[in-house]
Design a protein around this motif. Structure first.
Motif, PDB file in Angstrom:
ATOM      1  N   UNK A  20     -69.629  32.820 -15.379  1.00 39.46           N
ATOM      2  CA  UNK A  20     -69.956  31.818 -12.765  1.00 39.46           C
ATOM      3  C   UNK A  20     -70.877  30.075 -13.943  1.00 39.46           C
ATOM      4  N   UNK A  21     -70.523  29.710 -12.576  1.00 38.10           N
ATOM      5  CA  UNK A  21     -71.165  28.242 -12.716  1.00 38.10           C
ATOM      6  C   UNK A  21     -71.520  27.919 -12.031  1.00 38.10           C
ATOM      7  N   UNK A  22     -72.135  26.618 -12.423  1.00 39.94           N
ATOM      8  CA  UNK A  22     -72.711  25.606 -10.572  1.00 39.94           C
ATOM      9  C   UNK A  22     -71.884  24.452 -10.027  1.00 39.94           C
ATOM     10  N   UNK A  23     -70.518  24.553 -11.534  1.00 42.30           N
ATOM     11  CA  UNK A  23     -69.688  23.098 -10.234  1.00 42.30           C
ATOM     12  C   UNK A  23     -68.818  23.433  -9.165  1.00 42.30           C
ATOM     13  N   UNK A  28     -62.245  22.468 -13.145  1.00 38.45           N
ATOM     14  CA  UNK A  28     -61.879  22.977 -14.300  1.00 38.45           C
ATOM     15  C   UNK A  28     -62.508  23.542 -15.583  1.00 38.45           C
ATOM     16  N   UNK A  29     -64.042  22.731 -15.857  1.00 40.95           N
ATOM     17  CA  UNK A  29     -64.507  23.202 -16.902  1.00 40.95           C
ATOM     18  C   UNK A  29     -64.412  25.553 -16.589  1.00 40.95           C
ATOM     19  N   UNK A  30     -64.584  25.577 -15.598  1.00 44.14           N
ATOM     20  CA  UNK A  30     -65.281  27.284 -15.142  1.00 44.14           C
ATOM     21  C   UNK A  30     -63.436  27.317 -16.102  1.00 44.14           C
ATOM     22  N   UNK A  31     -62.375  26.946 -15.831  1.00 44.97           N
ATOM     23  CA  UNK A  31     -60.835  27.684 -15.874  1.00 44.97           C
ATOM     24  C   UNK A  31     -60.936  27.367 -17.346  1.00 44.97           C
ATOM     25  N   UNK A  32     -61.122  26.044 -17.631  1.00 47.55           N
ATOM     26  CA  UNK A  32     -61.311  26.305 -19.409  1.00 47.55           C
ATOM     27  C   UNK A  32     -61.433  27.020 -19.939  1.00 47.55           C
ATOM     28  N   UNK A  33     -63.114  27.694 -19.305  1.00 45.89           N
ATOM     29  CA  UNK A  33     -63.824  28.892 -20.051  1.00 45.89           C
ATOM     30  C   UNK A  33     -63.081  29.992 -19.938  1.00 45.89           C
ATOM     31  N   UNK A  34     -62.294  30.840 -18.860  1.00 46.28           N
ATOM     32  CA  UNK A  34     -61.747  31.643 -18.307  1.00 46.28           C
ATOM     33  C   UNK A  34     -60.789  32.046 -19.246  1.00 46.28           C
ATOM     34  N   UNK A  35     -59.890  30.787 -19.534  1.00 46.26           N
ATOM     35  CA  UNK A  35     -58.621  30.956 -20.296  1.00 46.26           C
ATOM     36  C   UNK A  35     -59.371  31.033 -21.449  1.00 46.26           C
ATOM     37  N   UNK A  36     -59.953  30.643 -21.990  1.00 41.91           N
ATOM     38  CA  UNK A  36     -60.678  30.864 -23.549  1.00 41.91           C
ATOM     39  C   UNK A  36     -60.895  32.285 -23.742  1.00 41.91           C
ATOM     40  N   UNK A  37     -62.166  32.888 -23.269  1.00 44.22           N
ATOM     41  CA  UNK A  37     -63.104  34.236 -22.814  1.00 44.22           C
ATOM     42  C   UNK A  37     -61.502  35.320 -22.502  1.00 44.22           C
ATOM     43  N   UNK A 115     -72.818  31.187 -18.056  1.00 42.36           N
ATOM     44  CA  UNK A 115     -72.346  29.760 -17.645  1.00 42.36           C
ATOM     45  C   UNK A 115     -71.746  28.210 -17.420  1.00 42.36           C
ATOM     46  N   UNK A 116     -71.451  28.349 -16.964  1.00 46.09           N
ATOM     47  CA  UNK A 116     -69.618  27.008 -17.380  1.00 46.09           C
ATOM     48  C   UNK A 116     -68.443  27.216 -17.545  1.00 46.09           C
ATOM     49  N   UNK A 117     -67.848  25.639 -18.187  1.00 42.80           N
ATOM     50  CA  UNK A 117     -68.506  24.833 -18.834  1.00 42.80           C
ATOM     51  C   UNK A 117     -68.906  24.108 -17.579  1.00 42.80           C
ATOM     52  N   UNK A 118     -69.967  23.614 -17.997  1.00 38.73           N
ATOM     53  CA  UNK A 118     -70.896  22.478 -16.685  1.00 38.73           C
ATOM     54  C   UNK A 118     -70.217  21.061 -17.042  1.00 38.73           C
ATOM     55  N   UNK A 148     -75.332  29.693 -21.596  1.00 33.99           N
ATOM     56  CA  UNK A 148     -75.503  28.466 -20.881  1.00 33.99           C
ATOM     57  C   UNK A 148     -74.314  27.652 -21.219  1.00 33.99           C
ATOM     58  N   UNK A 149     -73.374  26.782 -20.696  1.00 38.49           N
ATOM     59  CA  UNK A 149     -72.770  26.473 -21.847  1.00 38.49           C
ATOM     60  C   UNK A 149     -72.619  24.660 -20.941  1.00 38.49           C
ATOM     61  N   UNK A 150     -72.408  23.359 -21.310  1.00 40.03           N
ATOM     62  CA  UNK A 150     -72.739  22.185 -20.634  1.00 40.03           C
ATOM     63  C   UNK A 150     -71.919  20.880 -22.278  1.00 40.03           C
ATOM     64  N   UNK A 151     -70.600  20.312 -21.649  1.00 37.12           N
ATOM     65  CA  UNK A 151     -70.667  19.384 -22.398  1.00 37.12           C
ATOM     66  C   UNK A 151     -70.807  18.077 -21.900  1.00 37.12           C
TER      67      UNK A 151
END
Ligand code: MN
Length: 284
Positions: A20-23, A28-37, A115-118, A148-151
């Motif tokens: 999940x995320x808050x953006x 793009x950060x959410x889908x970068x995480x989806x691709x990786x996970x 949650x992220x990547x924010x 929870x993960x952010x850049x």
């Protein structure tokens, strides 16, 4: 399913991950995480239908919430072909709503909540207003391992390092499914992976951003804008999340939710010594 302490482990199946995320669902950060996970396990993306940064742990309790399945291929690109299934849903609500609806209804129990990547760091006291952490809290309070993960940058954020980190953590969990429960707040510097100096386990620093208020218009038209744009240098020394990030390190802060100030309890008790007598005599 096997129960280890308060962690539920689905040992007979692929790792199941709620993302999940808050953006918002298109970030793009959410889908970068989806691709990786999805290299490590099945990914269920359940995220707000719009940008919700700064809403903290708020929930929608007075209106019904719509949930819609969205196209994964559209977000992952034409070469979309993942080792594990990815499904995605957008939620007409807050990050916290998204996490609750996912875990209670849409997805069910999982092995990991991310949650992220924010886009932008979540450091120090500021995590109280973070929607990224606000969503993660709903995973943690339900006994799930949660990240929870952010850049560290809002402008032109580099998600590569954070995405790679998620993939490695996911694979590690998939290999050894039982272990400690955790609630981690991770901040990754927004730089090329080769420039990252190391990974540091940190404590939260102090306040990281101050607010400024701007007045707009006059009379009936008068409005105020609140912006969080004033850097505050409070408790940002070595050992803090802020120090790690400023020094090109990935910061990993284990969190807990107890905010009570036990060191102050005796003083406050002293301060209130006379209060019971005054309360009881109030009607005289
Ligand atoms: Mn955000």
């Amino acid at each position: 399913m096997v129960q280890y302490g308060n962690i539920t482990v689905r040992s007979d199946e692929a790792l199941k991950i709620l993302l999940t995320n808050d953006d918002g669902i298109h970030a793009p950060g959410l889908w970068a995480a989806a691709r990786a996970l999805c290299q490590a396990g099945e990914v269920y993306v359940v995220a707000p239908d719009r940008e919700q940064s700064g809403v903290g742990a708020s929930l929608t309790l007075h209106t019904p919430i719509k949930v819609q399945e969205v196209s994964v291929a559209q977000h992952l690109g034409a070469d979309y072909d993942t080792p594990h299934e990815v499904k995605a849903y957008s939620v007409e609500g807050t990050p916290g709503d998204s996490c609750i609806l996912a875990l209670e209804q849409v997805v069910g129990s999982v092995d990991l909540v991310v949650s992220g990547i924010n886009r932008g760091s979540n450091l120090g006291w500021d995590i109280i207003v973070s929607g990224t952490v606000g969503a993660a809290i709903q995973g943690y309070v339900r006994g799930y391992r949660t990240i929870a993960i952010s850049v560290g940058s809002v402008q032109n954020p580099q998600f590569e390092g954070a995405a790679r980190l998620l993939e490695l953590l996911g694979r590690q969990l998939a290999d050894s499914q039982h272990g400690a429960n955790f609630f981690l707040n991770i901040n990754v510097p927004s730089i090329a992976l080769q420039q990252v100096v190391g990974v540091q386990v940190t404590r939260l620093g102090g306040r990281s951003y101050g607010e400024s208020v701007r007045e707009d218009g006059i009379g009936e038209q008068k409005r105020y804008w609140i912006s969080r744009n004033r850097p505050v240098q409070a408790d940002n020394g070595e050992g803090t999340d802020m120090w790690a990030l400023t020094n090109n390190r990935i910061s990993v802060t284990p969190l807990q939710l107890s905010l009570s100030n036990e060191a102050q309890m005796a003083d406050i008790k002293d301060m209130l010594t006379d209060l019971p007598r005054q309360l009881l005599n109030y009607q005289d």
